[in-house]
Design a protein around this motif. Structure first.
Motif, PDB file in Angstrom:
ATOM      1  N   THR A  69       0.850  -1.182   0.000  1.00 30.09           N
ATOM      2  CA  THR A  69       0.000   0.000   0.000  1.00 30.09           C
ATOM      3  C   THR A  69       0.888   1.236   0.000  1.00 30.09           C
ATOM      4  O   THR A  69       1.998   1.211   0.537  1.00 30.09           O
ATOM      5  CB  THR A  69      -0.924   0.008   1.228  1.00 30.09           C
ATOM      6  N   ARG A  70       0.394   2.287  -0.601  1.00 26.17           N
ATOM      7  CA  ARG A  70       1.134   3.566  -0.513  1.00 26.17           C
ATOM      8  C   ARG A  70       0.365   4.559   0.346  1.00 26.17           C
ATOM      9  O   ARG A  70       0.945   5.221   1.194  1.00 26.17           O
ATOM     10  CB  ARG A  70       1.378   4.145  -1.917  1.00 26.17           C
ATOM     11  N   THR A  71      -0.962   4.613   0.162  1.00 23.62           N
ATOM     12  CA  THR A  71      -1.730   5.606   0.926  1.00 23.62           C
ATOM     13  C   THR A  71      -2.660   4.975   1.963  1.00 23.62           C
ATOM     14  O   THR A  71      -3.414   5.675   2.624  1.00 23.62           O
ATOM     15  CB  THR A  71      -2.546   6.516  -0.023  1.00 23.62           C
ATOM     16  N   GLY A  72      -2.619   3.635   2.074  1.00 22.45           N
ATOM     17  CA  GLY A  72      -3.351   2.986   3.170  1.00 22.45           C
ATOM     18  C   GLY A  72      -4.645   2.288   2.796  1.00 22.45           C
ATOM     19  O   GLY A  72      -5.220   1.576   3.615  1.00 22.45           O
ATOM     20  N   ILE A  73      -5.131   2.489   1.552  1.00 26.43           N
ATOM     21  CA  ILE A  73      -6.411   1.885   1.172  1.00 26.43           C
ATOM     22  C   ILE A  73      -6.293   0.352   1.120  1.00 26.43           C
ATOM     23  O   ILE A  73      -7.124  -0.374   1.685  1.00 26.43           O
ATOM     24  CB  ILE A  73      -6.896   2.471  -0.172  1.00 26.43           C
ATOM     25  N   THR A  74      -5.260  -0.133   0.467  1.00 27.68           N
ATOM     26  CA  THR A  74      -5.073  -1.592   0.363  1.00 27.68           C
ATOM     27  C   THR A  74      -4.824  -2.201   1.744  1.00 27.68           C
ATOM     28  O   THR A  74      -5.250  -3.318   2.024  1.00 27.68           O
ATOM     29  CB  THR A  74      -3.921  -1.914  -0.604  1.00 27.68           C
ATOM     30  N   PRO A 114      -2.489  -1.928  -4.982  1.00 28.54           N
ATOM     31  CA  PRO A 114      -3.213  -0.948  -5.805  1.00 28.54           C
ATOM     32  C   PRO A 114      -2.803  -1.125  -7.268  1.00 28.54           C
ATOM     33  O   PRO A 114      -1.700  -1.614  -7.548  1.00 28.54           O
ATOM     34  CB  PRO A 114      -2.722   0.401  -5.269  1.00 28.54           C
ATOM     35  N   ILE A 115      -3.686  -0.742  -8.181  1.00 31.76           N
ATOM     36  CA  ILE A 115      -3.328  -0.745  -9.613  1.00 31.76           C
ATOM     37  C   ILE A 115      -2.467   0.481  -9.894  1.00 31.76           C
ATOM     38  O   ILE A 115      -2.830   1.602  -9.524  1.00 31.76           O
ATOM     39  CB  ILE A 115      -4.607  -0.707 -10.495  1.00 31.76           C
ATOM     40  N   TRP A 116      -1.317   0.258 -10.496  1.00 39.31           N
ATOM     41  CA  TRP A 116      -0.436   1.354 -10.923  1.00 39.31           C
ATOM     42  C   TRP A 116      -0.199   1.197 -12.413  1.00 39.31           C
ATOM     43  O   TRP A 116       0.289   0.137 -12.849  1.00 39.31           O
ATOM     44  CB  TRP A 116       0.913   1.283 -10.183  1.00 39.31           C
ATOM     45  N   TRP A 117      -0.529   2.221 -13.158  1.00 34.57           N
ATOM     46  CA  TRP A 117      -0.328   2.187 -14.611  1.00 34.57           C
ATOM     47  C   TRP A 117      -0.937   0.917 -15.209  1.00 34.57           C
ATOM     48  O   TRP A 117      -0.273   0.177 -15.928  1.00 34.57           O
ATOM     49  CB  TRP A 117       1.166   2.287 -14.963  1.00 34.57           C
ATOM     50  N   PHE A 118      -2.155   0.644 -14.834  1.00 30.11           N
ATOM     51  CA  PHE A 118      -2.946  -0.468 -15.395  1.00 30.11           C
ATOM     52  C   PHE A 118      -2.447  -1.852 -15.002  1.00 30.11           C
ATOM     53  O   PHE A 118      -2.919  -2.859 -15.531  1.00 30.11           O
ATOM     54  CB  PHE A 118      -3.034  -0.369 -16.947  1.00 30.11           C
TER      55      PHE A 118
HETATM   56  C1  LIG Z   1       1.769   5.545  -9.587  1.00 30.24           C
HETATM   57  C2  LIG Z   1       0.285   5.335  -9.572  1.00 30.24           C
HETATM   58  C3  LIG Z   1      -0.350   4.808 -10.680  1.00 30.24           C
HETATM   59  C4  LIG Z   1      -1.734   4.563 -10.644  1.00 30.24           C
HETATM   60  N1  LIG Z   1      -2.326   3.978 -11.742  1.00 30.24           N
HETATM   61  C5  LIG Z   1      -3.666   3.684 -11.706  1.00 30.24           C
HETATM   62  C6  LIG Z   1      -4.312   3.025 -12.802  1.00 30.24           C
HETATM   63  O1  LIG Z   1      -3.696   2.701 -13.807  1.00 30.24           O
HETATM   64  N2  LIG Z   1      -5.650   2.771 -12.706  1.00 30.24           N
HETATM   65  C7  LIG Z   1      -6.377   3.111 -11.589  1.00 30.24           C
HETATM   66  O2  LIG Z   1      -7.576   2.863 -11.554  1.00 30.24           O
HETATM   67  N3  LIG Z   1      -5.767   3.725 -10.525  1.00 30.24           N
HETATM   68  C8  LIG Z   1      -4.449   4.013 -10.549  1.00 30.24           C
HETATM   69  N4  LIG Z   1      -3.843   4.623  -9.468  1.00 30.24           N
HETATM   70  C9  LIG Z   1      -4.649   4.904  -8.270  1.00 30.24           C
HETATM   71  C10 LIG Z   1      -4.436   3.858  -7.173  1.00 30.24           C
HETATM   72  O3  LIG Z   1      -4.583   2.545  -7.659  1.00 30.24           O
HETATM   73  C11 LIG Z   1      -5.475   4.076  -6.046  1.00 30.24           C
HETATM   74  O4  LIG Z   1      -5.339   5.377  -5.558  1.00 30.24           O
HETATM   75  C12 LIG Z   1      -5.328   3.085  -4.926  1.00 30.24           C
HETATM   76  O5  LIG Z   1      -6.556   2.988  -4.226  1.00 30.24           O
HETATM   77  C13 LIG Z   1      -4.237   3.423  -3.920  1.00 30.24           C
HETATM   78  O6  LIG Z   1      -4.122   2.354  -2.992  1.00 30.24           O
HETATM   79  P1  LIG Z   1      -3.195   2.444  -1.686  1.00 30.24           P
HETATM   80  O7  LIG Z   1      -3.839   3.447  -0.736  1.00 30.24           O
HETATM   81  O8  LIG Z   1      -3.239   1.059  -1.101  1.00 30.24           O
HETATM   82  O9  LIG Z   1      -1.822   2.862  -2.073  1.00 30.24           O
HETATM   83  C14 LIG Z   1      -2.488   4.889  -9.487  1.00 30.24           C
HETATM   84  C15 LIG Z   1      -1.822   5.456  -8.378  1.00 30.24           C
HETATM   85  C16 LIG Z   1      -0.473   5.688  -8.411  1.00 30.24           C
HETATM   86  C17 LIG Z   1       0.237   6.280  -7.218  1.00 30.24           C
END
Ligand SMILES: Cc1cc2nc3c(=O)[nH]c(=O)nc-3n(C[C@H](O)[C@H](O)[C@H](O)COP(=O)(O)O)c2cc1C
Length: 92
Positions: free
Chosen positions: A10-15, A80-84
């Motif tokens: 997780t980066r921001t805590g949601i996961t 979390p999804i990052w860049w698809f």
């Molecule tokens: C680098 C980066 C890339 C991301 N790419 C996507 C994406 O491709 N599709 C999407 O729906 N969300 C994308 N997001 C949003 C995160 O998936 C979303 O904010 C997620 O809930 C964060 O989870 P976390 O709090 O566990 O880190 C991206 C976020 C970041 C920081």
């Protein structure tokens, strides 16, 4: 007895919240996947870091690895999804 491990990044805590809720409901153990080099708290900078790791097919170092993986019947990975796709640390 069957055991399940939920390994999450997780980066921001949601996961983290999702992983904790799931563990509470299922009795699974939790493991936090943490990068040695933290990602920026700035969304825009982090997007750049993540894209670079993607292009470089990077395997960012983890602070620690889960112990006794052989004890688990099921391992769930949450991220979390990052860049698809998944953040590169999941590939590590
Ligand atoms: C680098 C980066 C890339 C991301 N790419 C996507 C994406 O491709 N599709 C999407 O729906 N969300 C994308 N997001 C949003 C995160 O998936 C979303 O904010 C997620 O809930 C964060 O989870 P976390 O709090 O566990 O880190 C991206 C976020 C970041 C920081």
């Amino acid at each position: 007895m069957k055991k399940t491990l939920i390994a999450y990044f997780t980066r921001t805590g949601i996961t983290k919240k999702l992983a904790e809720n799931t563990a509470k409901q299922t009795g699974a153990d939790l493991f936090a996947i943490e990068p040695v080099k933290e990602y920026s708290s700035s969304y825009l900078i982090c997007v750049g870091q993540a894209k670079l790791e993607n292009l470089q097919n990077a395997r960012p170092a983890m602070k620690a690895k889960p112990q006794n993986l052989q004890d688990y019947d099921t391992i769930v990975v949450m991220f979390p999804i990052w860049w698809f796709t998944c953040p590169n640390i999941i590939l590590t």
